[in-house]
Design a protein around this motif. Structure first.
Motif, PDB file in Angstrom:
ATOM      1  N   SER A 198      25.846 -36.617  83.700  1.00 16.16           N
ATOM      2  CA  SER A 198      25.580 -36.240  81.927  1.00 16.16           C
ATOM      3  C   SER A 198      25.355 -36.718  80.955  1.00 16.16           C
ATOM      4  O   SER A 198      24.745 -36.884  80.297  1.00 16.16           O
ATOM      5  CB  SER A 198      26.212 -34.654  82.012  1.00 16.16           C
ATOM      6  OG  SER A 198      25.619 -33.477  82.583  1.00 16.16           O
ATOM      7  N   ASN A 238      23.038 -29.159  77.794  1.00 23.05           N
ATOM      8  CA  ASN A 238      23.790 -30.014  78.667  1.00 23.05           C
ATOM      9  C   ASN A 238      25.528 -29.045  77.795  1.00 23.05           C
ATOM     10  O   ASN A 238      26.436 -29.454  78.437  1.00 23.05           O
ATOM     11  CB  ASN A 238      23.853 -31.534  78.670  1.00 23.05           C
ATOM     12  CG  ASN A 238      24.958 -32.252  79.305  1.00 23.05           C
ATOM     13  OD1 ASN A 238      25.518 -32.489  79.673  1.00 23.05           O
ATOM     14  ND2 ASN A 238      24.382 -32.057  80.628  1.00 23.05           N
ATOM     15  N   TRP A 253      19.535 -31.085  82.921  1.00 23.68           N
ATOM     16  CA  TRP A 253      19.575 -32.244  84.544  1.00 23.68           C
ATOM     17  C   TRP A 253      17.507 -32.715  84.333  1.00 23.68           C
ATOM     18  O   TRP A 253      17.540 -33.519  85.037  1.00 23.68           O
ATOM     19  CB  TRP A 253      20.181 -31.641  85.604  1.00 23.68           C
ATOM     20  CG  TRP A 253      22.235 -32.471  85.485  1.00 23.68           C
ATOM     21  CD1 TRP A 253      22.553 -32.596  84.120  1.00 23.68           C
ATOM     22  CD2 TRP A 253      23.241 -31.814  86.079  1.00 23.68           C
ATOM     23  NE1 TRP A 253      23.423 -32.903  84.147  1.00 23.68           N
ATOM     24  CE2 TRP A 253      23.834 -32.637  85.665  1.00 23.68           C
ATOM     25  CE3 TRP A 253      22.782 -31.383  87.793  1.00 23.68           C
ATOM     26  CZ2 TRP A 253      25.165 -32.648  86.384  1.00 23.68           C
ATOM     27  CZ3 TRP A 253      24.182 -31.450  87.968  1.00 23.68           C
ATOM     28  CH2 TRP A 253      25.426 -32.282  87.838  1.00 23.68           C
TER      29      TRP A 253
END
Length: 365
Positions: A268, A300, A320
């Motif tokens: 991430s 995220n 994502w």
């Protein structure tokens, strides 16, 4: 009849992507904006688009594709005359029920692939104009792209509609598509909320600090946040238990491992670092990019808070699915380097290397 055994289907897909990545790498010496490069990328990109659409859409019905088997059971119930039953995600439910009245499950799964791949293609055409290949290719070589086109179908379709909505110009059209994505899969309420938040407050530095703060908060109070979000229904405990009882997480490109996933945090962080580099190091200012980046950071960060939960990868996907765009967007919209095309193809190679190593060697899909 499918000529490729299901056991090799996913592996062949990643070998195809490897070949295409090497082709892209071999062309890195040409100028990004040259007519030669753009004409080759146009043909290559459209070929990849069609191959992925039909290869994914015509895959065999098999337990190796995870939830595909569950979707087929429900579809066959509708074919047999079962009444429409919608507990959640009404648009997807109506879609499945309607197709079951007129066509086979093969048609249904092809249309699912169509609704997953085509919006991404159209979004990249809108985002990047003649450079659309780079955005689209970054999306299809992403770590979770294949699994959410073959396993987590509702979430995959919803995220594609969401990204397509963000590519539009008019606020009404944008919000209509974003809200539509929520009715396909209710988890998209989080990105929708993040997008609305950026309309009110879009200071990227604050979103960066928020993401960073969520890491120690999760380490110290991860259980609290997981239980809190379970109580308000954002994280579905029953659904997670059901998934884990029937299928291994490997079908989604993840390992069945509970705890603080530093590997996924680092993955991430690629988007976080890219955004920091463009915005603060290179002083890149693009209103749409800042909005995309802030949505990514917020979603995220939410996942980081509940990272210790079982099956939290489904929440990670809510950010994502944008990662490829976050990384590549400024590089095809603004010139940072003299040899920019070489930089782009090296980033593509490195990005795909993670996908390839994780899925082919680590999880052995």
């Amino acid at each position: 009849m499918n000529l490729i055994p299901a056991a090799y289907y996913t592996t062949i897909y990643y070998q195809f992507l490897l070949l295409m990545t090497l082709v892209v790498l071999a062309q890195g010496g040409t100028k990004l904006e040259s007519s030669q490069n753009l004409s080759v990328k146009k043909v290559l990109g459209f070929s990849i688009f069609l191959i992925i659409l039909f290869y994914m859409g015509l895959r065999p019905l098999n337990f190796r594709f995870g939830d595909m088997v569950i979707y087929d059971r429900q579809f066959q119930d509708y074919v047999a005359g079962a009444p429409l039953k919608i507990e959640k995600d009404p648009l997807f439910g109506y879609f499945m029920f309607g197709i079951a009245q007129i066509a086979s499950s093969s048609v249904f799964f092809f249309l699912c692939a169509f609704l997953y791949v085509v919006p991404l293609y159209l979004a990249c055409k809108k985002f990047f104009k003649e450079f659309w290949f780079y955005g689209f290719f970054m999306l299809v070589i992403s770590f979770s792209f294949w699994s959410y086109g073959t396993n987590g179908l509702r979430n995959g379709i919803a995220s594609s509609l969401f990204l397509y909505g963000l590519s539009k110009d008019k606020k009404f059209v944008i919000l209509t598509l974003l809200i539509t994505s929520v009715f396909v899969h209710k988890s998209m309420f989080l990105p929708l909320g993040a997008y609305i938040g950026t309309l009110i407050y879009n200071n990227t530095k604050t979103y960066f600090y928020f993401w960073l703060a969520c890491i120690p908060l999760s380490l110290a109070l991860g259980g609290f946040f997981t239980n809190f979000f379970l109580t308000i229904g954002i994280v579905e405990e029953k659904a997670m238990a059901g998934y884990l009882s029937e299928f291994n997480q490997a079908s989604e490109g993840v390992e069945l491992k509970v705890g603080f996933r530093w590997d996924f945090i680092l993955y991430s962080a690629i988007g976080v670092f890219a955004g920091w580099y463009y915005v603060f190091k290179q002083k890149y200012q693009d209103k749409l990019y800042l909005q995309l980046l802030n949505v990514y950071l917020f979603c995220n960060a939410f996942w980081v808070l509940v990272i210790k939960a079982n099956y939290s990868n489904r929440l990670a996907y809510l950010s994502w699915f944008m990662l490829g765009i976050i990384i590549i967007y400024p590089l095809v919209k603004h010139k940072f380097f003299e040899n920019q095309h070489q930089v782009i193809v090296r980033i593509i190679l490195a990005y795909f290397a993670f996908t390839y190593i994780m899925n082919v060697f680590i999880y052995k899909l």
